[in-house]
Design a protein around this motif. Structure first.
Motif, short mmCIF file in Angstrom:
data_model
loop_
_atom_site.label_atom_id
_atom_site.label_comp_id
_atom_site.label_asym_id
_atom_site.label_seq_id
_atom_site.Cartn_x
_atom_site.Cartn_y
_atom_site.Cartn_z
N MET A 113 -0.18 20.99 109.48
CA MET A 113 -0.30 21.65 108.22
C MET A 113 0.61 21.11 107.15
N SER A 114 1.72 20.71 107.56
CA SER A 114 2.65 20.19 106.58
C SER A 114 2.18 18.88 105.98
N ASP A 115 1.45 18.09 106.79
CA ASP A 115 0.90 16.84 106.24
C ASP A 115 -0.12 17.13 105.13
N LYS A 116 -0.97 18.11 105.42
CA LYS A 116 -1.97 18.50 104.42
C LYS A 116 -1.29 19.05 103.18
N SER A 117 -0.31 19.83 103.36
CA SER A 117 0.44 20.42 102.26
C SER A 117 1.13 19.33 101.44
N GLU A 118 1.73 18.38 102.14
CA GLU A 118 2.40 17.24 101.44
C GLU A 118 1.39 16.43 100.64
N ARG A 119 0.26 16.18 101.25
CA ARG A 119 -0.78 15.40 100.60
C ARG A 119 -1.28 16.12 99.34
N ARG A 120 -1.49 17.43 99.43
CA ARG A 120 -1.92 18.21 98.28
C ARG A 120 -0.88 18.14 97.16
N LYS A 121 0.37 18.26 97.54
CA LYS A 121 1.45 18.20 96.54
C LYS A 121 1.45 16.83 95.87
N ARG A 122 1.30 15.78 96.68
CA ARG A 122 1.26 14.42 96.11
C ARG A 122 0.06 14.26 95.17
N ILE A 123 -1.07 14.78 95.59
CA ILE A 123 -2.28 14.69 94.77
C ILE A 123 -2.08 15.45 93.46
N ARG A 124 -1.48 16.66 93.53
CA ARG A 124 -1.22 17.45 92.32
C ARG A 124 -0.25 16.71 91.42
N ARG A 125 0.82 16.15 92.01
CA ARG A 125 1.79 15.39 91.21
C ARG A 125 1.12 14.19 90.54
N GLU A 126 0.28 13.53 91.29
CA GLU A 126 -0.42 12.36 90.74
C GLU A 126 -1.36 12.78 89.60
N LYS A 127 -2.05 13.90 89.77
CA LYS A 127 -2.93 14.40 88.71
C LYS A 127 -2.13 14.79 87.48
N ARG A 128 -0.97 15.46 87.68
CA ARG A 128 -0.11 15.82 86.54
C ARG A 128 0.36 14.57 85.81
N ARG A 129 0.81 13.59 86.58
CA ARG A 129 1.27 12.34 86.00
C ARG A 129 0.14 11.67 85.20
N GLN A 130 -1.05 11.69 85.78
CA GLN A 130 -2.22 11.10 85.11
C GLN A 130 -2.52 11.86 83.82
N ARG A 131 -2.48 13.22 83.85
CA ARG A 131 -2.73 14.01 82.65
C ARG A 131 -1.68 13.73 81.59
N ARG A 132 -0.40 13.60 82.01
CA ARG A 132 0.67 13.28 81.05
C ARG A 132 0.41 11.92 80.41
N LYS A 133 0.02 10.95 81.21
CA LYS A 133 -0.28 9.62 80.66
C LYS A 133 -1.43 9.71 79.65
N GLU A 134 -2.48 10.46 79.99
CA GLU A 134 -3.62 10.61 79.09
C GLU A 134 -3.20 11.31 77.80
N ARG A 135 -2.38 12.38 77.92
CA ARG A 135 -1.91 13.07 76.71
C ARG A 135 -1.05 12.14 75.87
N SER A 136 -0.19 11.39 76.52
CA SER A 136 0.67 10.44 75.80
C SER A 136 -0.18 9.38 75.10
N PHE A 137 -1.20 8.89 75.79
CA PHE A 137 -2.09 7.89 75.19
C PHE A 137 -2.82 8.49 73.99
N ARG A 138 -3.36 9.72 74.16
CA ARG A 138 -4.05 10.38 73.04
C ARG A 138 -3.12 10.60 71.87
N ARG A 139 -1.89 11.02 72.15
CA ARG A 139 -0.90 11.24 71.10
C ARG A 139 -0.61 9.94 70.35
N THR A 140 -0.47 8.85 71.08
CA THR A 140 -0.22 7.55 70.47
C THR A 140 -1.41 7.13 69.61
N VAL A 141 -2.62 7.31 70.12
CA VAL A 141 -3.82 6.95 69.35
C VAL A 141 -3.90 7.79 68.08
#
Length: 190
Positions: free
Chosen positions: A1-29
């Motif tokens: 279970m902890s592997d699944k939980s870790e993977r979900r956390k990593r996926i959420r972190r990656e999605k947040r990072r991706q959203r931040r990059k997209e917001r930053s890109f939109r802000r720059t544009v």
């Protein structure tokens, strides 16, 4: 279970990072687009000011001495006569519609639409009354066309140079009465 939980956390972190990059890109544009829009608006306003409000012209000749000298650069207010008409003694830039490639000439408005102008015995008369409030006090040696009464039309002006004895102006056939459409605007003097 902890592997699944870790993977979900990593996926959420990656999605947040991706959203931040997209917001930053939109802000720059948006910032770049805002700057480009500001520059474009400034260019359009600048062009509009030069084309429709103000223009610099050079005085050619000595006909307006001492107010304007030969080769002096003066600013023409083109906006002022869109809403009103020239007043007596305004200094204006004009160009004959018959010679659109010629330079603008600078003269002073003396006679207004509907008036009668005449020069007799070196003095200027408007509607039969001698003008004593002229901006120049020279004796007028050449009456030219104004030797006889000159009746101005509804949109015509009679112009004279301040250096009245060294000026080619409305007294001469080459210039004659100047129509409002031929007047570029009012000159601002020092």
């Amino acid at each position: 279970m902890s592997d699944k939980s870790e993977r979900r956390k990593r996926i959420r972190r990656e999605k947040r990072r991706q959203r931040r990059k997209e917001r930053s890109f939109r802000r720059t544009v948006r910032t770049i687009f805002g700057w480009l829009l500001s520059v474009l608006i400034a260019i359009v306003l600048g062009y509009g000011m030069v084309s429709y409000c103000f223009q610099s012209v050079y005085v050619v000749g000595d006909s307006m001495n001492p107010v304007c000298t030969n080769q002096e650069k003066v600013t023409v207010n083109k906006l002022c006569y869109l809403l009103s008409s020239p007043d007596r003694y305004d200094i204006v830039a004009y160009r004959s519609v018959d010679t659109p490639d010629a330079y603008y000439d600078i003269k002073r408005v003396i006679g207004l639409p509907g008036e009668t102008v005449q020069i007799r015995d070196g003095k200027l008369y408007i509607d039969g009354s001698e003008r004593t409030d002229l901006p120049f006090d020279d004796y007028i040696f050449t009456a030219g066309l104004a030797e006889n009464e000159v009746k101005l039309g509804d949109d015509e002006y009679f112009l004279l140079g301040d250096n009245v004895n060294n000026s080619e102006d409305s007294r001469f056939l080459k210039v004659g009465n100047v129509k409002k459409a031929e007047i570029l605007g009012r000159i601002k003097t020092r």
